[in-house]
Design an enzyme around this catalytic site. Structure first.
Site, PDB file in Angstrom:
ATOM      1  N   ARG A  29       0.832  -1.209   0.000  1.00 23.14           N
ATOM      2  CA  ARG A  29       0.000   0.000   0.000  1.00 23.14           C
ATOM      3  C   ARG A  29       0.861   1.252   0.000  1.00 23.14           C
ATOM      4  NH1 ARG A  29      -2.623  -3.288   3.484  1.00 23.14           N
ATOM      5  NH2 ARG A  29      -4.662  -4.008   2.760  1.00 23.14           N
ATOM      6  N   ASP A  30       0.441   2.249  -0.763  1.00 22.61           N
ATOM      7  CA  ASP A  30       1.117   3.547  -0.719  1.00 22.61           C
ATOM      8  C   ASP A  30       0.886   4.176   0.652  1.00 22.61           C
ATOM      9  OD1 ASP A  30       2.129   5.736  -3.100  1.00 22.61           O
ATOM     10  OD2 ASP A  30       1.511   6.563  -1.161  1.00 22.61           O
ATOM     11  N   ILE A  31       1.941   4.770   1.203  1.00 21.77           N
ATOM     12  CA  ILE A  31       1.876   5.338   2.553  1.00 21.77           C
ATOM     13  C   ILE A  31       1.000   6.598   2.605  1.00 21.77           C
ATOM     14  CG2 ILE A  31       3.867   6.918   2.473  1.00 21.77           C
ATOM     15  CD1 ILE A  31       4.791   5.631   5.130  1.00 21.77           C
ATOM     16  N   ASN A  87       5.304   7.554 -12.894  1.00 21.01           N
ATOM     17  CA  ASN A  87       5.902   8.877 -13.041  1.00 21.01           C
ATOM     18  C   ASN A  87       7.372   8.727 -13.403  1.00 21.01           C
ATOM     19  OD1 ASN A  87       3.491  10.172 -12.222  1.00 21.01           O
ATOM     20  ND2 ASN A  87       4.019   9.864 -10.065  1.00 21.01           N
ATOM     21  N   VAL A  96      10.329   8.986  -5.746  1.00 16.21           N
ATOM     22  CA  VAL A  96      11.151   7.837  -5.332  1.00 16.21           C
ATOM     23  C   VAL A  96      11.776   7.231  -6.596  1.00 16.21           C
ATOM     24  CG1 VAL A  96      11.170   5.574  -4.240  1.00 16.21           C
ATOM     25  CG2 VAL A  96       9.703   7.383  -3.309  1.00 16.21           C
ATOM     26  N   HIS A 100       8.310   2.204  -9.963  1.00 20.05           N
ATOM     27  CA  HIS A 100       7.102   1.718  -9.299  1.00 20.05           C
ATOM     28  C   HIS A 100       5.884   2.082 -10.116  1.00 20.05           C
ATOM     29  CE1 HIS A 100       8.146   5.717  -7.744  1.00 20.05           C
ATOM     30  NE2 HIS A 100       6.853   5.942  -7.656  1.00 20.05           N
ATOM     31  N   HIS A 102       1.921   2.768  -9.861  1.00 16.93           N
ATOM     32  CA  HIS A 102       0.807   3.080  -8.960  1.00 16.93           C
ATOM     33  C   HIS A 102      -0.455   2.418  -9.524  1.00 16.93           C
ATOM     34  CE1 HIS A 102       2.777   6.702  -6.979  1.00 16.93           C
ATOM     35  NE2 HIS A 102       3.465   6.667  -8.096  1.00 16.93           N
TER      36      HIS A 102
HETATM   37  P1  AMP Z   1       6.308   8.925  -7.168  1.00 18.89           P
HETATM   38  O1  AMP Z   1       5.893  10.352  -7.013  1.00 18.89           O
HETATM   39  O2  AMP Z   1       5.730   8.290  -8.405  1.00 18.89           O
HETATM   40  O3  AMP Z   1       7.804   8.740  -7.042  1.00 18.89           O
HETATM   41  O4  AMP Z   1       5.603   8.158  -5.989  1.00 18.89           O
HETATM   42  C1  AMP Z   1       6.248   7.741  -4.827  1.00 18.89           C
HETATM   43  C2  AMP Z   1       5.159   7.191  -3.934  1.00 18.89           C
HETATM   44  O5  AMP Z   1       5.769   6.442  -2.911  1.00 18.89           O
HETATM   45  C3  AMP Z   1       4.303   8.270  -3.258  1.00 18.89           C
HETATM   46  O6  AMP Z   1       2.934   8.064  -3.618  1.00 18.89           O
HETATM   47  C4  AMP Z   1       4.549   8.040  -1.773  1.00 18.89           C
HETATM   48  O7  AMP Z   1       3.402   8.255  -0.991  1.00 18.89           O
HETATM   49  C5  AMP Z   1       4.994   6.583  -1.750  1.00 18.89           C
HETATM   50  N1  AMP Z   1       5.853   6.198  -0.632  1.00 18.89           N
HETATM   51  C6  AMP Z   1       6.979   6.807  -0.200  1.00 18.89           C
HETATM   52  N2  AMP Z   1       7.520   6.151   0.842  1.00 18.89           N
HETATM   53  C7  AMP Z   1       6.712   5.069   1.050  1.00 18.89           C
HETATM   54  C8  AMP Z   1       6.748   4.000   1.975  1.00 18.89           C
HETATM   55  N3  AMP Z   1       7.685   3.882   2.913  1.00 18.89           N
HETATM   56  N4  AMP Z   1       5.768   3.071   1.911  1.00 18.89           N
HETATM   57  C9  AMP Z   1       4.808   3.160   0.987  1.00 18.89           C
HETATM   58  N5  AMP Z   1       4.723   4.143   0.077  1.00 18.89           N
HETATM   59  C10 AMP Z   1       5.669   5.094   0.119  1.00 18.89           C
END
Ligand code: AMP
Length: 113
Positions: A29-31, A87, A96, A100, A102
């Site tokens: 799950r996204d945080i 992204n 990040v 990944h 979404h």
């Molecule tokens: P992006 O903007 O595509 O790089 O998305 C990075 C996503 O990672 C964001 O939606 C954050 O909320 C999510 N995220 C960052 N750290 C964590 C974590 N420790 N666990 C779960 N999701 C995370």
């Protein structure tokens, strides 16, 4: 890779519930969820961005879509619909730098394209 938060999640250095895992991929799950269902699907292998994908990753990327489809069914968003977003780099809004996907759903999502 050292200091990569998603590598740490994939390696279980950070305790995170996996919604799916196999030898190549994990999903969790996204945080900070942007929709009622917001799941991230990542390769275990550290690939910073879509720009870094190589031909040898084609099978793995295909599997990500199969996993997304399975999770969409499992979390009851398949029929109403969902969105898969990747992204890339600054203009794409990437934060990040570990590839990944979404998986977003559970409500009508705003138009982005
Ligand atoms: P992006 O903007 O595509 O790089 O998305 C990075 C996503 O990672 C964001 O939606 C954050 O909320 C999510 N995220 C960052 N750290 C964590 C974590 N420790 N666990 C779960 N999701 C995370």
């Amino acid at each position: 890779m050292e200091d990569c938060i998603f590598c740490k999640i994939a390696n279980r250095e950070i305790n995170t519930e996996f919604l799916y895992e196999d030898s190549e991929l994990v999903a969790f799950r996204d945080i900070a969820p942007k929709a009622p269902v917001h799941i991230l699907i990542i390769p275990r292998k550290h690939i910073p961005t879509i720009n870094d994908l190589e031909e040898e990753d084609n099978q793995m990327v295909g599997k990500i879509y199969q996993v997304a489809k399975k999770l969409a069914e499992e979390y009851n968003i398949a029929e109403d619909g969902y969105r898969i977003v990747v992204n890339c780099n600054a203009n794409g809004g990437q934060v990040v730098y570990h590839l990944h996907f979404h998986l977003l759903g559970g409500e009508k999502l705003g138009d982005i394209c």
